[in-house]
Motif scaffolding. Structure first.
Motif, mmCIF file in Angstrom:
data_model
loop_
_atom_site.group_PDB
_atom_site.id
_atom_site.type_symbol
_atom_site.label_atom_id
_atom_site.label_comp_id
_atom_site.label_asym_id
_atom_site.label_seq_id
_atom_site.Cartn_x
_atom_site.Cartn_y
_atom_site.Cartn_z
ATOM 1 N N GLY A 1 51.798 1.639 38.426
ATOM 2 C CA GLY A 1 52.950 2.387 38.894
ATOM 3 C C GLY A 1 54.293 1.814 38.487
ATOM 4 O O GLY A 1 55.320 2.240 39.009
ATOM 5 N N ALA A 2 54.318 0.863 37.552
ATOM 6 C CA ALA A 2 55.589 0.237 37.190
ATOM 7 C C ALA A 2 56.440 1.187 36.346
ATOM 8 O O ALA A 2 55.936 1.839 35.438
ATOM 9 C CB ALA A 2 55.346 -1.055 36.425
ATOM 10 N N ALA A 3 57.727 1.252 36.674
ATOM 11 C CA ALA A 3 58.652 2.057 35.885
ATOM 12 C C ALA A 3 58.932 1.340 34.569
ATOM 13 O O ALA A 3 59.164 0.142 34.549
ATOM 14 C CB ALA A 3 59.949 2.265 36.658
ATOM 15 N N THR B 1 57.688 7.149 31.397
ATOM 16 C CA THR B 1 58.651 6.656 32.380
ATOM 17 C C THR B 1 58.008 5.706 33.386
ATOM 18 O O THR B 1 58.705 4.929 34.022
ATOM 19 C CB THR B 1 59.310 7.809 33.156
ATOM 20 N N ALA B 2 56.679 5.783 33.515
ATOM 21 C CA ALA B 2 56.008 4.879 34.456
ATOM 22 C C ALA B 2 54.554 4.716 34.048
ATOM 23 O O ALA B 2 53.963 5.620 33.446
ATOM 24 C CB ALA B 2 56.089 5.428 35.885
#
Lengths: 166, 315
Positions: free
Chosen positions: A97-99, A128-129
């Motif tokens: 889930g990291a941007a 974007t993620a």
């Protein structure tokens, strides 16, 4: 299998460090054992993929040759296009889930024989993620502006793609 | 077992880093365990699994071929104060020896939440000061496959440095090998094109001087239709003299699991707010209505405290 090996490697390190920790505790009464989670980020280019326009033969008429992000070359109308085309494919992994942000230059100038140049604009898929397992991917295609009197020869340059963390 | 010994070395590095981190973030509520607790073990395990990734490639005899220049960087964010340095691990996860260059870049956040490149000529006073403060080594390193290298980071703060948050972005990238110019058959008409991507990673390096505070607020949540599908967007505003950083959770009232979650969302001091835009997977789109809350939490490793929360009803 890969998971098993990872676990095995991890547990052997774990064992080593636990042993280290207990040895330290035996020596001093106030030993501490701590670890910092190192969040990591990897970027890899899928082997054998490169932004490739194939072979182009000029006919005296200008044309923009486009390779989309899936590697498909649009039909050439004025110039003759042959050979296989491809887009450059990348994979990114990190925390789930990291941007992330992609920075891809809008255009690049290719240098050819005798000072001849050719411009290419670059297009990239969005990322974007990373997903719930911490994976992501993106592809880079481009559009090559072939001039009507483009000199024959080998054209080359590099372009920099970065994956940026906040 | 070179692999294990190098990993143990790495592990020691991270333990040292653990020490440094504690003092490096005086305003963070990071409390190290005094004993090896279950939580400590779990952290340790996760650290080892993370670092173990590199080893996997060595242990497994058959791996898919990877391109030269592939890289791993950890951690993905560094916060420094004047006293202690830090280390960032760079690992060659490709299948060939590669040379990497490490450089300082300037990026500025826009109200859209993007980081845009700033050339050295365009740098403002804060950005120039940040560039001059950061010391790091090595700046160029050649690594065989699966060989990690620690990049040491430190800062030299000038006298009378004004309180505030200073930031640079550390860029890790592979230096491409010189490609021999392949001469096409001279008979053939036409030309060949070689566009080689150089790919890399940037991570922020943040320097905090003085006692700094910041708060954040969330407003104007909406669903947007973009070229890539639906996105859930909102405005994240910030006040104070430092950045905020954390994870966003969008939770439906009465549910425990967040519908949407994204980590590593920062609002940097150069903007008073930014747009946050989260892609909505198809299976979530139908549930994304009615009473919801948007929550902004600090990362777990610096306390996991709530920074901002808003309840709203989405139609």
């Amino acid at each position: 299998m890969s998971k098993f090996i990872k676990a095995a490697v991890a547990s052997s390190v774990l064992a080593a460090s636990v042993m280290g920790a207990s040895a330290a505790q035996a020596a001093t009464a106030t030993a501490e054992a701590r670890a910092n989670i190192l969040e990591e980020l990897t970027v890899t280019k899928v082997a054998g993929t490169d932004l490739d326009f194939g072979t182009i033969i000029t006919t005296g008429t200008a044309e923009v040759v486009t390779v989309d992000t899936s590697g498909v070359r649009a039909t050439c109308t004025s110039v003759i296009c042959s050979g296989t085309s491809d887009a450059a494919d990348f994979t990114v992994s990190g925390s789930n889930g990291a941007a992330v942000q992609l920075t891809v230059p809008a255009s690049v100038t290719l240098n050819g024989p005798g000072g001849a140049i050719m411009n290419a604009t670059l297009i990239s898929t969005a990322l974007t993620a990373l997903d719930a397992s911490g994976n992501g991917s993106f592809s880079v295609g481009g559009a090559l502006s072939v001039a009507s009197a483009q000199a024959d020869g080998a054209y080359s340059n590099t372009f920099t793609v970065t994956v940026d963390y906040n | 077992m070179d692999v294990v010994s190098s990993l143990v070395t790495l592990f020691r590095h991270s333990v040292l880093r653990g020490d440094a981190r504690e003092t490096a973030c005086p305003d963070d509520q990071y409390k190290p365990e005094k004993k090896m607790t279950i939580r400590g073990l779990r952290r340790l395990y996760r650290t080892c699994v993370g670092l173990g990734l590199a080893a996997t490639a060595l242990v497994l005899p058959t791996l898919p071929a990877q391109a030269a220049g592939d890289l791993l960087v950890a951690p993905t964010r560094v916060v420094l104060d004047g006293r202690r340095g830090a280390e960032v691990i760079l690992n060659n996860i490709g299948s060939e020896t590669a040379t990497y260059r490490i450089s300082l870049e300037l990026r500025r956040m826009t109200t859209e939440g993007r980081l845009v490149d700033v050339s050295p000529e365009e740098a403002n006073e804060l950005e120039r000061a940040a560039t001059e403060m950061v010391r790091y080594a090595p700046r160029r390193v050649t690594l065989p496959p699966n060989q990690p290298q620690a990049i040491r980071l430190g800062i030299r703060t000038p006298q009378n440095l004004a309180d505030g948050e200073y930031r640079v972005h550390l860029l890790f990238r592979a230096v491409p090998k010189a490609v021999p110019v392949t001469q096409q058959d001279q008979e053939a008409k036409g030309f060949s094109i070689a566009l080689t991507p150089i790919y890399g990673v940037t991570i922020p390096v943040i320097i905090r001087q003085g006692k700094l505070t910041a708060t954040a607020a969330i407003a104007n949540a909406r669903i947007e239709e973009g070229a890539e599908g639906k996105t859930f967007a909102f405005d994240l505003s910030r006040t104070g003299n430092r950045s905020t950083y954390g994870e966003i959770r969008v939770v439906k009232q009465g549910h425990d699991e967040p519908l949407l979650m994204v980590r590593g969302i920062a609002v940097y001091p150069e903007v008073n707010g930014r747009k946050v835009s989260l892609p909505v997977p198809a299976e979530v789109a139908a549930q994304l209505k009615g009473p919801l809350s948007i929550e902004y939490y600090e990362p777990q490793n610096i306390g996991g405290g709530l920074i901002a929360k808003t309840d709203l009803v989405l139609r």
